[in-house]
Design an enzyme around this catalytic site. Sequence first.
Site, PDB file in Angstrom:
ATOM      1  N   ARG A  26       0.781  -1.360  -0.058  1.00  0.00           N
ATOM      2  CA  ARG A  26      -0.356  -0.076   0.657  1.00  0.00           C
ATOM      3  C   ARG A  26       0.613   1.612   0.077  1.00  0.00           C
ATOM      4  O   ARG A  26       1.371   1.066   1.497  1.00  0.00           O
ATOM      5  CB  ARG A  26      -0.890   0.248   1.263  1.00  0.00           C
ATOM      6  CG  ARG A  26      -1.472   1.651   1.417  1.00  0.00           C
ATOM      7  CD  ARG A  26      -3.005   1.150   2.724  1.00  0.00           C
ATOM      8  NE  ARG A  26      -3.757   0.751   2.144  1.00  0.00           N
ATOM      9  CZ  ARG A  26      -4.628   1.079   2.493  1.00  0.00           C
ATOM     10  NH1 ARG A  26      -5.150   1.477   3.673  1.00  0.00           N
ATOM     11  NH2 ARG A  26      -6.354  -0.028   1.784  1.00  0.00           N
TER      12      ARG A  26
ATOM     13  N   HIS B 285      -7.490   0.896  -6.386  1.00  0.00           N
ATOM     14  CA  HIS B 285      -7.675  -0.018  -5.386  1.00  0.00           C
ATOM     15  C   HIS B 285      -8.709  -1.078  -5.693  1.00  0.00           C
ATOM     16  O   HIS B 285      -9.287  -1.679  -5.137  1.00  0.00           O
ATOM     17  CB  HIS B 285      -8.586   0.828  -3.637  1.00  0.00           C
ATOM     18  CG  HIS B 285      -8.290  -0.039  -3.079  1.00  0.00           C
ATOM     19  ND1 HIS B 285      -7.830  -1.362  -1.936  1.00  0.00           N
ATOM     20  CD2 HIS B 285      -8.820   0.746  -1.860  1.00  0.00           C
ATOM     21  CE1 HIS B 285      -7.675  -1.425  -0.918  1.00  0.00           C
ATOM     22  NE2 HIS B 285      -8.571  -0.395  -0.845  1.00  0.00           N
TER      23      HIS B 285
ATOM     24  N   GLN C  30     -10.379  -3.873  -3.190  1.00  0.00           N
ATOM     25  CA  GLN C  30     -11.236  -3.440  -2.653  1.00  0.00           C
ATOM     26  C   GLN C  30     -12.635  -3.834  -3.638  1.00  0.00           C
ATOM     27  O   GLN C  30     -13.859  -3.927  -3.403  1.00  0.00           O
ATOM     28  CB  GLN C  30     -11.093  -1.952  -2.352  1.00  0.00           C
ATOM     29  CG  GLN C  30     -12.733  -0.917  -1.275  1.00  0.00           C
ATOM     30  CD  GLN C  30     -12.735  -1.863  -0.314  1.00  0.00           C
ATOM     31  OE1 GLN C  30     -12.352  -1.787   0.675  1.00  0.00           O
ATOM     32  NE2 GLN C  30     -14.042  -2.296  -0.417  1.00  0.00           N
TER      33      GLN C  30
ATOM     34  N   ASP D  33     -17.121   7.466  -1.336  1.00  0.00           N
ATOM     35  CA  ASP D  33     -16.253   7.098  -0.719  1.00  0.00           C
ATOM     36  C   ASP D  33     -15.281   8.397  -0.134  1.00  0.00           C
ATOM     37  O   ASP D  33     -16.687   9.709  -0.441  1.00  0.00           O
ATOM     38  CB  ASP D  33     -15.232   6.763  -1.321  1.00  0.00           C
ATOM     39  CG  ASP D  33     -13.595   6.639  -0.645  1.00  0.00           C
ATOM     40  OD1 ASP D  33     -13.180   6.000  -0.130  1.00  0.00           O
ATOM     41  OD2 ASP D  33     -12.754   6.552  -1.611  1.00  0.00           O
TER      42      ASP D  33
ATOM     43  N   CYS E 274     -16.521   1.272   0.727  1.00  0.00           N
ATOM     44  CA  CYS E 274     -15.290   0.970   1.317  1.00  0.00           C
ATOM     45  C   CYS E 274     -15.064   1.190   2.768  1.00  0.00           C
ATOM     46  O   CYS E 274     -14.040   0.202   3.138  1.00  0.00           O
ATOM     47  CB  CYS E 274     -13.688   1.179   0.512  1.00  0.00           C
ATOM     48  SG  CYS E 274     -13.481   2.936   0.594  1.00  0.00           S
TER      49      CYS E 274
ATOM     50  N   ARG F 229     -13.243  -8.265   1.630  1.00  0.00           N
ATOM     51  CA  ARG F 229     -11.944  -8.023   1.270  1.00  0.00           C
ATOM     52  C   ARG F 229     -11.051  -9.667   1.984  1.00  0.00           C
ATOM     53  O   ARG F 229     -10.607  -9.887   0.974  1.00  0.00           O
ATOM     54  CB  ARG F 229     -12.330  -6.607   2.454  1.00  0.00           C
ATOM     55  CG  ARG F 229     -11.935  -5.839   2.296  1.00  0.00           C
ATOM     56  CD  ARG F 229     -11.635  -4.869   0.793  1.00  0.00           C
ATOM     57  NE  ARG F 229     -10.594  -5.233   0.281  1.00  0.00           N
ATOM     58  CZ  ARG F 229      -9.650  -4.095   1.008  1.00  0.00           C
ATOM     59  NH1 ARG F 229     -10.165  -3.406   1.748  1.00  0.00           N
ATOM     60  NH2 ARG F 229      -8.416  -4.133   0.568  1.00  0.00           N
TER      61      ARG F 229
HETATM   62  N1  NVA Z   1      -9.866   6.249  -1.286  1.00  0.00           N
HETATM   63  C1  NVA Z   1      -9.476   6.116  -0.054  1.00  0.00           C
HETATM   64  C2  NVA Z   1      -9.745   4.766  -0.123  1.00  0.00           C
HETATM   65  C3  NVA Z   1      -9.466   4.358   1.352  1.00  0.00           C
HETATM   66  C4  NVA Z   1      -9.933   2.854   1.269  1.00  0.00           C
HETATM   67  C5  NVA Z   1      -7.998   7.030   0.413  1.00  0.00           C
HETATM   68  O1  NVA Z   1      -7.411   6.567  -0.243  1.00  0.00           O
HETATM   69  O2  NVA Z   1      -8.037   6.672   1.175  1.00  0.00           O
HETATM   70  N1   CP Z   2     -11.541   0.010   2.606  1.00  0.00           N
HETATM   71  C1   CP Z   2     -10.235   0.004   2.858  1.00  0.00           C
HETATM   72  O1   CP Z   2      -8.830  -0.100   2.219  1.00  0.00           O
HETATM   73  O2   CP Z   2      -9.459   0.165   4.219  1.00  0.00           O
HETATM   74  P1   CP Z   2      -8.769   0.485   5.693  1.00  0.00           P
HETATM   75  O3   CP Z   2      -8.090   1.860   4.859  1.00  0.00           O
HETATM   76  O4   CP Z   2      -8.483   0.241   6.863  1.00  0.00           O
HETATM   77  O5   CP Z   2      -7.198  -0.921   4.871  1.00  0.00           O
END
Ligand code: NVA
Ligand code: CP
Length: 301
Positions: A102, A129, A132, A220, A260, A288
């Site tokens: 990540r 993502h 997800q 989101d 998500c 997930r």
């Molecule tokens: N768009 C959000 C998704 C988190 C799972 C982010 O990147 O923070």
């Molecule tokens: N939805 C998601 O990716 O959650 P986290 O940021 O908690 O991993």
Amino acid sequence: MKHLLKMLDLSTEEITEILDLADQLKYELKHNIPHPHLKGKTLGMIFQKASTRTRVSFETGMYQLGGYPLFLSSNDLQIGRGEPVQDTARVLSRYLSGIMIRTFEQKEVEDLAKYGNIPIINGLTDFCHPCQVLADLMTIREFKGKLAGLKMCFIGDGNNMANSLIVGGLKTGMSVSIACPKDYQPPKEILDFAAGYGDKFEMTESPMQAAKDADVILTDVWASMGQEGEAEKRRKAFAGYQVNDELMAVAKADAMVLHCLPAHREEEITEKVFEEHAKEIFEEAENRLHAQKAVMVKLMA
Ligand code: NVA
Ligand code: CP
């Protein structure tokens, strides 16, 4: 399939195979049927951003598959002090069976795949993502019994989630409508891809138009990880891009709502709509685990 870097790389058949395997693994887990497909394998999990779901579902999932997960915070890795991805990839390829990462830039994930020789899984970048969205597709199929022919609607920022949903939705035969403010549209690469689907894809500045007759509504956060400094500006830009009762009234009567998570109540979604659809949203969070186990089995078994 060698890696999971972005939804754009997957064929419709590969997506279906992952979803079918995810359903099977979910069944096996619920019925206490052992499924140690990754016995003796190791997964390195590199996190340059915070996570609850991704971290815990990958770690638990790897354990359930008989493998061993290693949590690697970028604060502790030399990568956090500037060691090049090319070198990190070549070193970790000699110890691990796979890497989940990540991070911010999509290029970093692509480079790990390019320079290493083990499967790489994208656990979220600023661009996409995919893990997800595989869980989202699994959840929609579970609740609606199919994907093809449904209308998916995304309200809000043209961000990593929007990008992956557009690609995943169109590839599985859904029509996709997205409502976002003019300055927050998805990048050209995604819009060019969507253009190939003709009137199956719609982008508008009107949430009501996007939500009309939708089978699934998704949203989101307005400020993603790394954009905290712009939160106030974004709050103004996204006012009106909220999943609320008015919006739900124009969707199909049995429309699902997915998020998500983490969710910001009374920003992108009202508390009321969130709680009315908590059943789907938390099944989505659970999925997930199953979807990622399927990805790991496909890539690493
Ligand atoms: N768009 C959000 C998704 C988190 C799972 C982010 O990147 O923070
Ligand atoms: N939805 C998601 O990716 O959650 P986290 O940021 O908690 O991993």
